[in-house]
Design an enzyme around this catalytic site. Structure first.
Site, PDB file in Angstrom:
ATOM      1  N   THR A   1      -5.159  -5.938  13.285  1.00  0.00           N
ATOM      2  CA  THR A   1      -4.550  -7.020  12.516  1.00  0.00           C
ATOM      3  C   THR A   1      -3.093  -6.698  12.218  1.00  0.00           C
ATOM      4  O   THR A   1      -2.754  -5.568  11.874  1.00  0.00           O
ATOM      5  CB  THR A   1      -5.308  -7.242  11.188  1.00  0.00           C
ATOM      6  OG1 THR A   1      -6.715  -7.314  11.445  1.00  0.00           O
ATOM      7  CG2 THR A   1      -4.865  -8.536  10.520  1.00  0.00           C
TER       8      THR A   1
ATOM      9  N   LEU B   1     -10.088 -12.298   8.523  1.00  0.00           N
ATOM     10  CA  LEU B   1      -9.565 -11.060   9.104  1.00  0.00           C
ATOM     11  C   LEU B   1     -10.316 -10.653  10.368  1.00  0.00           C
ATOM     12  O   LEU B   1      -9.784  -9.937  11.218  1.00  0.00           O
ATOM     13  CB  LEU B   1      -9.646  -9.905   8.089  1.00  0.00           C
ATOM     14  CG  LEU B   1      -8.496  -9.784   7.093  1.00  0.00           C
ATOM     15  CD1 LEU B   1      -8.760  -8.640   6.124  1.00  0.00           C
ATOM     16  CD2 LEU B   1      -7.165  -9.576   7.798  1.00  0.00           C
TER      17      LEU B   1
ATOM     18  N   TRP C   1       0.816  -1.222   0.000  1.00  0.00           N
ATOM     19  CA  TRP C   1       0.000   0.000   0.000  1.00  0.00           C
ATOM     20  C   TRP C   1       0.846   1.266   0.000  1.00  0.00           C
ATOM     21  O   TRP C   1       0.318   2.357  -0.165  1.00  0.00           O
ATOM     22  CB  TRP C   1      -0.955   0.005   1.188  1.00  0.00           C
ATOM     23  CG  TRP C   1      -0.329  -0.373   2.503  1.00  0.00           C
ATOM     24  CD1 TRP C   1       0.306   0.447   3.373  1.00  0.00           C
ATOM     25  CD2 TRP C   1      -0.285  -1.675   3.072  1.00  0.00           C
ATOM     26  NE1 TRP C   1       0.747  -0.254   4.461  1.00  0.00           N
ATOM     27  CE2 TRP C   1       0.392  -1.570   4.306  1.00  0.00           C
ATOM     28  CE3 TRP C   1      -0.762  -2.942   2.673  1.00  0.00           C
ATOM     29  CZ2 TRP C   1       0.610  -2.660   5.147  1.00  0.00           C
ATOM     30  CZ3 TRP C   1      -0.534  -4.021   3.496  1.00  0.00           C
ATOM     31  CH2 TRP C   1       0.142  -3.882   4.709  1.00  0.00           C
TER      32      TRP C   1
ATOM     33  N   ASP D   1      -2.764   6.561  16.470  1.00  0.00           N
ATOM     34  CA  ASP D   1      -3.187   5.188  16.725  1.00  0.00           C
ATOM     35  C   ASP D   1      -2.393   4.653  17.910  1.00  0.00           C
ATOM     36  O   ASP D   1      -1.740   5.414  18.627  1.00  0.00           O
ATOM     37  CB  ASP D   1      -2.980   4.322  15.481  1.00  0.00           C
ATOM     38  CG  ASP D   1      -1.506   4.136  15.129  1.00  0.00           C
ATOM     39  OD1 ASP D   1      -0.648   4.879  15.658  1.00  0.00           O
ATOM     40  OD2 ASP D   1      -1.200   3.238  14.322  1.00  0.00           O
TER      41      ASP D   1
ATOM     42  N   TYR E   1      -8.467   8.714  13.405  1.00  0.00           N
ATOM     43  CA  TYR E   1      -7.157   8.184  12.993  1.00  0.00           C
ATOM     44  C   TYR E   1      -7.138   7.891  11.496  1.00  0.00           C
ATOM     45  O   TYR E   1      -6.228   8.327  10.775  1.00  0.00           O
ATOM     46  CB  TYR E   1      -6.800   6.917  13.768  1.00  0.00           C
ATOM     47  CG  TYR E   1      -5.678   6.175  13.081  1.00  0.00           C
ATOM     48  CD1 TYR E   1      -4.375   6.666  13.139  1.00  0.00           C
ATOM     49  CD2 TYR E   1      -5.934   5.054  12.293  1.00  0.00           C
ATOM     50  CE1 TYR E   1      -3.346   6.047  12.447  1.00  0.00           C
ATOM     51  CE2 TYR E   1      -4.913   4.430  11.603  1.00  0.00           C
ATOM     52  CZ  TYR E   1      -3.623   4.927  11.681  1.00  0.00           C
ATOM     53  OH  TYR E   1      -2.614   4.316  10.980  1.00  0.00           O
TER      54      TYR E   1
ATOM     55  N   GLU F   1      -5.495   0.853   5.757  1.00  0.00           N
ATOM     56  CA  GLU F   1      -5.688   1.321   7.131  1.00  0.00           C
ATOM     57  C   GLU F   1      -6.831   0.591   7.819  1.00  0.00           C
ATOM     58  O   GLU F   1      -6.748   0.258   9.009  1.00  0.00           O
ATOM     59  CB  GLU F   1      -5.915   2.836   7.158  1.00  0.00           C
ATOM     60  CG  GLU F   1      -4.702   3.665   6.801  1.00  0.00           C
ATOM     61  CD  GLU F   1      -3.550   3.492   7.784  1.00  0.00           C
ATOM     62  OE1 GLU F   1      -3.779   3.014   8.915  1.00  0.00           O
ATOM     63  OE2 GLU F   1      -2.411   3.828   7.418  1.00  0.00           O
TER      64      GLU F   1
ATOM     65  N   THR G   1     -14.921  -8.448  21.249  1.00  0.00           N
ATOM     66  CA  THR G   1     -14.631  -7.273  22.066  1.00  0.00           C
ATOM     67  C   THR G   1     -15.170  -7.404  23.485  1.00  0.00           C
ATOM     68  O   THR G   1     -14.477  -7.118  24.457  1.00  0.00           O
ATOM     69  CB  THR G   1     -15.222  -6.009  21.409  1.00  0.00           C
ATOM     70  OG1 THR G   1     -14.732  -5.913  20.066  1.00  0.00           O
ATOM     71  CG2 THR G   1     -14.801  -4.761  22.183  1.00  0.00           C
TER      72      THR G   1
END
Length: 367
Positions: A50, A87, A31, A145, A127, A44, A320
């Site tokens: 990850t 992911l 990227w 971040d 961010y 991003e 989470t």
């Protein structure tokens, strides 16, 4: 109280950091070869929660499948979920498609080019907006971040709790004071690289850091004290039973509801044992649990099955706010039956459907 640098020290820091970035930065990341807003954005979003090494092959495949924001906006959701499979945090890719549709429909295909306007896109927070604005559009805004929190906290020995929302504003204002005005994107990416190498959360190496002369925590031997972060609440334990039901060479397979965890993914039937087994660990035997699950299968799916619990440790998977403990049960239908819910699919067929990480763990456990 932050002991802020003067202009001369800020300039010296910028020069030192960017010199190191030019010589040792991760320029080979796919990227970074093209700073188009679309590629920056996709990377991003993927990099949230990850690791870089995991993201690289996903990024390359995703860009091949959806090379433009228009392709992403028009893609069937099943194709998106399949491309994202493994992911995790699937709301990310769903929000990406909604944002792509905003760009196509609300912005006539033109990207918003400032941090403020980028935040209007679905799933794009401060961010991500700052990262896109600085890297793709050269706007001098700090991208804060986890890496930036750690780097700045150690450089200035900041003891503000980074788990508190108000602290982000403090770090954002600090970052904006020291960001390089000519190369803001490279500056932000250099901070990211610094925070994942010499100033990482574990096994950091501040003694060999290119910015050690600016690092107050290194100079004072306090590296391990920063950043300050209060502990998050523990994830709530939830007990599930995974029903691996066979009918000759097919398996009972169902699409999850459109809302909630694992929305629109395909899995074997998953029962929340805590929903229908009270005081499970105290009053219920394994046989009673098994009988209850067989009854649940018949009532909900209309299939009669003799279950067997695999003698395997429960699979653990953390979301989470929840920590799942999944016990695997296997069974074969007593006779060929059309299920009231779900459908029979061969392993070849079900591999074409988007599956969440927990389902991958179930197959792996059985292999």
């Amino acid at each position: 109280m932050i002991d802020m640098w003067d202009d001369e020290k800020i300039h010296a820091f910028q020069k030192t950091l960017l010199k190191w970035y030019d010589e040792a930065g991760r320029s080979t990341l796919p990227w970074r070869a093209d700073h188009s807003p679309y590629r920056v954005w996709v990377s991003e979003i993927m990099l949230q929660q990850t690791q870089v090494s995991t993201v690289i092959p996903y990024f390359n495949r995703f860009m091949q499948a959806f090379p433009t924001v228009d392709d992403l906006a028009k893609a069937p959701e099943a194709d998106l979920l399949k491309a994202w499979e493994g992911l995790g945090y699937y709301s990310r890719v769903r929000n990406m498609q909604k944002a792509a549709q905003q760009i196509v429909n609300d912005f006539d295909g033109a990207w918003p080019n400032t941090m403020q306007t980028l935040e209007a896109l679905k799933g794009v927070g401060p961010y991500t907006a700052a990262a896109i604005a600085s890297i793709a559009f050269n706007e001098p805004v700090a991208a804060i971040d986890g890496n930036a929190f750690r780097v700045f906290a150690r450089l200035f020995e900041i003891d503000a709790d980074i788990a508190q929302p108000a602290t982000r504003k403090l770090f954002f204002e600090l970052g904006n004071q020291i960001i390089d005005q000519e190369r803001p994107g490279d500056f932000n990416q250099a901070i990211m690289d610094l925070g994942s190498s010499y100033m990482s959360a574990k096994n950091s190496d501040p003694a060999h850091s290119p910015v050690r002369e600016f690092d107050a925590s290194y100079q004072n031997g306090t590296t391990d004290l920063y950043p300050v972060k209060s502990k998050a609440k523990k994830a709530k334990p939830v007990h599930y039973a995974a029903m691996v039901i066979k009918n000759d060479d097919t398996y009972l397979w169902e699409k999850r509801p459109e809302i909630g965890l694992l929305a629109n993914f395909w899995t074997v039937p998953l029962f929340n044992i805590d929903d229908f087994v009270n005081d499970r660990d105290v009053n219920w035997s394994e046989t009673e649990i098994q009988n209850a699950l067989e009854k649940q299968l018949f009532e909900q799916y209309g299939v009669k099955v003799d279950l067997t619990k695999r003698n395997l440790a429960p699979i653990t998977h953390i979301y989470t706010h929840q920590k799942w403990f999944v016990s695997v049960f296997e069974g074969t239908v007593v006779q060929d039956q059309v299920p009231k819910q779900g459908e029979w699919k061969t392993m070849t067929d079900l591999n074409r459907d988007p599956q969440p990480k927990i389902q991958e763990k179930i197959w792996k456990k059985l292999s």
